[in-house]
Enzyme design. Structure first.
Site, PDB file in Angstrom:
ATOM      1  N   LYS A 179     -52.598 -33.154  26.351  1.00 27.94           N
ATOM      2  CA  LYS A 179     -53.143 -32.150  25.426  1.00 27.94           C
ATOM      3  C   LYS A 179     -54.653 -31.982  25.641  1.00 27.94           C
ATOM      4  O   LYS A 179     -55.143 -30.869  25.792  1.00 27.94           O
ATOM      5  CB  LYS A 179     -52.882 -32.561  23.957  1.00 27.94           C
ATOM      6  CG  LYS A 179     -51.416 -32.739  23.613  1.00 27.94           C
ATOM      7  CD  LYS A 179     -51.211 -33.113  22.156  1.00 27.94           C
ATOM      8  CE  LYS A 179     -51.798 -34.448  21.745  1.00 27.94           C
ATOM      9  NZ  LYS A 179     -51.170 -35.637  22.362  1.00 27.94           N
ATOM     10  N   ARG A 223     -49.411 -33.031  12.890  1.00 27.40           N
ATOM     11  CA  ARG A 223     -48.610 -34.171  13.353  1.00 27.40           C
ATOM     12  C   ARG A 223     -47.564 -34.580  12.353  1.00 27.40           C
ATOM     13  O   ARG A 223     -46.804 -35.524  12.621  1.00 27.40           O
ATOM     14  CB  ARG A 223     -49.535 -35.364  13.556  1.00 27.40           C
ATOM     15  CG  ARG A 223     -50.187 -35.437  14.907  1.00 27.40           C
ATOM     16  CD  ARG A 223     -51.215 -36.528  14.798  1.00 27.40           C
ATOM     17  NE  ARG A 223     -51.188 -37.444  15.897  1.00 27.40           N
ATOM     18  CZ  ARG A 223     -52.038 -37.380  16.915  1.00 27.40           C
ATOM     19  NH1 ARG A 223     -52.920 -36.419  16.996  1.00 27.40           N
ATOM     20  NH2 ARG A 223     -51.990 -38.268  17.854  1.00 27.40           N
ATOM     21  N   ARG A 270     -56.041 -44.278  31.580  1.00 27.95           N
ATOM     22  CA  ARG A 270     -57.053 -43.282  31.183  1.00 27.95           C
ATOM     23  C   ARG A 270     -58.418 -43.948  31.029  1.00 27.95           C
ATOM     24  O   ARG A 270     -58.537 -45.043  30.507  1.00 27.95           O
ATOM     25  CB  ARG A 270     -56.654 -42.629  29.858  1.00 27.95           C
ATOM     26  CG  ARG A 270     -57.748 -41.708  29.330  1.00 27.95           C
ATOM     27  CD  ARG A 270     -57.264 -40.817  28.224  1.00 27.95           C
ATOM     28  NE  ARG A 270     -56.693 -41.544  27.108  1.00 27.95           N
ATOM     29  CZ  ARG A 270     -56.110 -40.960  26.071  1.00 27.95           C
ATOM     30  NH1 ARG A 270     -56.002 -39.646  26.018  1.00 27.95           N
ATOM     31  NH2 ARG A 270     -55.622 -41.681  25.088  1.00 27.95           N
ATOM     32  N   ARG A 318     -60.207 -46.384  25.883  1.00 29.02           N
ATOM     33  CA  ARG A 318     -60.124 -46.151  24.440  1.00 29.02           C
ATOM     34  C   ARG A 318     -59.484 -47.357  23.733  1.00 29.02           C
ATOM     35  O   ARG A 318     -58.536 -47.938  24.266  1.00 29.02           O
ATOM     36  CB  ARG A 318     -59.274 -44.899  24.184  1.00 29.02           C
ATOM     37  CG  ARG A 318     -60.008 -43.811  23.448  1.00 29.02           C
ATOM     38  CD  ARG A 318     -59.248 -42.521  23.472  1.00 29.02           C
ATOM     39  NE  ARG A 318     -58.073 -42.515  22.611  1.00 29.02           N
ATOM     40  CZ  ARG A 318     -57.322 -41.432  22.384  1.00 29.02           C
ATOM     41  NH1 ARG A 318     -57.644 -40.279  22.953  1.00 29.02           N
ATOM     42  NH2 ARG A 318     -56.269 -41.483  21.616  1.00 29.02           N
ATOM     43  N   ARG A 377     -48.011 -45.802  18.874  1.00 27.47           N
ATOM     44  CA  ARG A 377     -48.292 -44.353  18.831  1.00 27.47           C
ATOM     45  C   ARG A 377     -47.069 -43.554  19.274  1.00 27.47           C
ATOM     46  O   ARG A 377     -46.772 -42.495  18.724  1.00 27.47           O
ATOM     47  CB  ARG A 377     -49.490 -44.021  19.724  1.00 27.47           C
ATOM     48  CG  ARG A 377     -50.823 -44.387  19.067  1.00 27.47           C
ATOM     49  CD  ARG A 377     -51.925 -44.586  20.081  1.00 27.47           C
ATOM     50  NE  ARG A 377     -52.249 -43.378  20.803  1.00 27.47           N
ATOM     51  CZ  ARG A 377     -52.845 -43.370  21.998  1.00 27.47           C
ATOM     52  NH1 ARG A 377     -53.164 -44.506  22.604  1.00 27.47           N
ATOM     53  NH2 ARG A 377     -53.116 -42.232  22.587  1.00 27.47           N
TER      54      ARG A 377
HETATM   55  P1  AP5 Z   1     -54.771 -36.691  27.876  1.00 26.15           P
HETATM   56  O1  AP5 Z   1     -54.990 -35.284  28.221  1.00 26.15           O
HETATM   57  O2  AP5 Z   1     -55.932 -37.494  27.452  1.00 26.15           O
HETATM   58  O3  AP5 Z   1     -53.540 -36.821  26.854  1.00 26.15           O
HETATM   59  P2  AP5 Z   1     -53.425 -36.449  25.324  1.00 26.15           P
HETATM   60  O4  AP5 Z   1     -52.150 -35.721  25.127  1.00 26.15           O
HETATM   61  O5  AP5 Z   1     -54.681 -35.805  24.824  1.00 26.15           O
HETATM   62  O6  AP5 Z   1     -53.252 -37.912  24.726  1.00 26.15           O
HETATM   63  P3  AP5 Z   1     -53.993 -38.614  23.522  1.00 26.15           P
HETATM   64  O7  AP5 Z   1     -53.818 -40.094  23.718  1.00 26.15           O
HETATM   65  O8  AP5 Z   1     -55.381 -38.121  23.324  1.00 26.15           O
HETATM   66  O9  AP5 Z   1     -53.113 -38.148  22.352  1.00 26.15           O
HETATM   67  P4  AP5 Z   1     -52.960 -38.743  21.000  1.00 26.15           P
HETATM   68  O10 AP5 Z   1     -52.206 -37.696  20.333  1.00 26.15           O
HETATM   69  O11 AP5 Z   1     -52.355 -40.106  20.956  1.00 26.15           O
HETATM   70  O12 AP5 Z   1     -54.478 -39.063  20.544  1.00 26.15           O
HETATM   71  P5  AP5 Z   1     -55.484 -38.331  19.556  1.00 26.15           P
HETATM   72  O13 AP5 Z   1     -56.834 -38.525  20.091  1.00 26.15           O
HETATM   73  O14 AP5 Z   1     -54.995 -36.971  19.250  1.00 26.15           O
HETATM   74  O15 AP5 Z   1     -54.086 -37.391  29.166  1.00 26.15           O
HETATM   75  C1  AP5 Z   1     -53.798 -38.783  29.174  1.00 26.15           C
HETATM   76  C2  AP5 Z   1     -54.082 -39.372  30.573  1.00 26.15           C
HETATM   77  O16 AP5 Z   1     -53.159 -38.810  31.508  1.00 26.15           O
HETATM   78  C3  AP5 Z   1     -55.479 -39.035  31.119  1.00 26.15           C
HETATM   79  O17 AP5 Z   1     -55.937 -40.140  31.836  1.00 26.15           O
HETATM   80  C4  AP5 Z   1     -55.244 -37.826  32.056  1.00 26.15           C
HETATM   81  O18 AP5 Z   1     -56.164 -37.800  33.131  1.00 26.15           O
HETATM   82  C5  AP5 Z   1     -53.824 -38.077  32.554  1.00 26.15           C
HETATM   83  N1  AP5 Z   1     -53.057 -36.828  32.730  1.00 26.15           N
HETATM   84  C6  AP5 Z   1     -53.081 -35.718  31.944  1.00 26.15           C
HETATM   85  N2  AP5 Z   1     -52.220 -34.791  32.414  1.00 26.15           N
HETATM   86  C7  AP5 Z   1     -51.628 -35.339  33.516  1.00 26.15           C
HETATM   87  C8  AP5 Z   1     -50.645 -34.872  34.436  1.00 26.15           C
HETATM   88  N3  AP5 Z   1     -50.099 -33.646  34.317  1.00 26.15           N
HETATM   89  N4  AP5 Z   1     -50.288 -35.692  35.449  1.00 26.15           N
HETATM   90  C9  AP5 Z   1     -50.840 -36.941  35.584  1.00 26.15           C
HETATM   91  N5  AP5 Z   1     -51.780 -37.428  34.740  1.00 26.15           N
HETATM   92  C10 AP5 Z   1     -52.168 -36.640  33.716  1.00 26.15           C
HETATM   93  O19 AP5 Z   1     -55.310 -39.209  18.239  1.00 26.15           O
HETATM   94  C11 AP5 Z   1     -55.784 -40.537  18.168  1.00 26.15           C
HETATM   95  C12 AP5 Z   1     -55.539 -41.099  16.774  1.00 26.15           C
HETATM   96  O20 AP5 Z   1     -56.283 -40.351  15.803  1.00 26.15           O
HETATM   97  C13 AP5 Z   1     -54.092 -41.055  16.277  1.00 26.15           C
HETATM   98  O21 AP5 Z   1     -53.329 -42.157  16.741  1.00 26.15           O
HETATM   99  C14 AP5 Z   1     -54.304 -41.078  14.766  1.00 26.15           C
HETATM  100  O22 AP5 Z   1     -54.628 -42.388  14.306  1.00 26.15           O
HETATM  101  C15 AP5 Z   1     -55.536 -40.207  14.583  1.00 26.15           C
HETATM  102  N6  AP5 Z   1     -55.208 -38.767  14.400  1.00 26.15           N
HETATM  103  C16 AP5 Z   1     -55.581 -37.719  15.199  1.00 26.15           C
HETATM  104  N7  AP5 Z   1     -55.068 -36.568  14.735  1.00 26.15           N
HETATM  105  C17 AP5 Z   1     -54.369 -36.876  13.623  1.00 26.15           C
HETATM  106  C18 AP5 Z   1     -53.568 -36.113  12.713  1.00 26.15           C
HETATM  107  N8  AP5 Z   1     -53.410 -34.790  12.856  1.00 26.15           N
HETATM  108  N9  AP5 Z   1     -52.970 -36.773  11.678  1.00 26.15           N
HETATM  109  C19 AP5 Z   1     -53.138 -38.096  11.500  1.00 26.15           C
HETATM  110  N10 AP5 Z   1     -53.851 -38.891  12.335  1.00 26.15           N
HETATM  111  C20 AP5 Z   1     -54.470 -38.277  13.389  1.00 26.15           C
HETATM  112 MG    MG Z   2     -56.220 -36.323  23.477  1.00 28.23          MG
END
Ligand code: AP5
Ligand code: MG
Ligand code: ZN
Length: 220
Positions: free
Chosen positions: A13, A88, A128, A160, A171
């Protein structure tokens, strides 16, 4: 265009959102980034969120709904936005619909970045590496030019806190139980499209751009 990027942790994402925000000149709104920024600045919100985030649990809905309401009312969202990591839960999706109604907007598309199986997601998250400037890399799939250093600013990359194995597994579990049901929710609303997130970063980007361009010209 008003877009939600949807998908499990590690589906790409954030990676796709950065490129899309630049191409379509719309703000990238990542709730994870907003929470991490608050954590870094040690705000009340950041300190409250930390215990949930470190364990890979969701931060309470009322906190997130407040953040999104505030963010979507800012002037840079007037001609569109790209949500990453929100909604979410079902209450978050309902709240989004109410907020958008209030400001006279609607969602154009929810893009589901589909990446089975969990092993691939675990590999992506474990490898990552992040930079304080916001850039993100992967040790194998998107390595920086110089190991451990950011291509853009030269700073040292870090892992991270919630990319440790125990938090990753939690997660993924939280995603399946609390977030995945939204696929049905948005399918019923007629705005959900799925892309193959298992392809390479640039292939996924091309597929998303094709869908968005079709949408803009009214083909889909
Ligand atoms: P990346 O693009 O970083 O993946 P992502 O989908 O953004 O994954 P996240 O870990 O950021 O998602 P998340 O939903 O767990 O975390 P968030 O920060 O939203 O890609 C991942 C890796 O893969 C990278 O190294 C990239 O280079 C590689 N990659 C990407 N695409 C690729 C491909 N096609 N092929 C190969 N490699 C690839 O949330 C964190 C925390 O915040 C949550 O756990 C929660 O505690 C809180 N939070 C955030 N939003 C909310 C909400 N709405 N409600 C409640 N809590 C929330
Ligand atoms: Mg992300
Ligand atoms: Zn950097």
């Amino acid at each position: 265009m008003n877009i939600v990027l949807f998908g499990p942790p590690g589906s790409g994402k954030g990676t796709q959102a950065k490129m899309l925000a630049e191409k379509y000149s719309i703000p990238h709104i990542s709730t994870g980034d907003i929470l991490r920024d608050n954590l870094k600045r040690e705000t009340k919100l950041g300190l409250e969120a930390k215990s949930y985030m470190d364990k890979g649990e969701l931060v309470p809905d009322d906190v997130l709904i407040g953040i999104i309401k505030d963010r979507l009312s800012q002037s840079d969202c007037a001609s569109g936005f790209l949500l990453d990591g929100y909604p979410r839960t079902l209450p978050q999706a309902d709240a989004l619909s109410t907020i958008l109604n209030e400001i006279g907007k609607k969602l154009d598309i929810v893009l589901n970045i589909d990446v089975p199986p969990d092993d691939e997601l675990i590999k992506r998250l474990a490898g990552r590496r992040m930079c304080a400037c916001g850039a993100s890399y992967h040790v194998l799939f998107n390595p920086p030019e110089q190991e451990g250093l950011c291509n853009l600013c030269g700073n040292k990359l870090y892992h991270r806190d919630d990319d440790k194995e125990e938090a990753i597994i939690n997660r993924l579990d939280v995603y399946k139980h609390q977030t995945q049901p939204l696929i049905n929710y948005y399918t019923k609303e007629g705005v959900m499209l799925t892309v193959n997130g298992a392809a390479g970063i640039s292939e996924v980007f091309d597929e998303i751009c094709r869908l968005l361009d079709d949408l803009k010209t009214g083909d889909s």
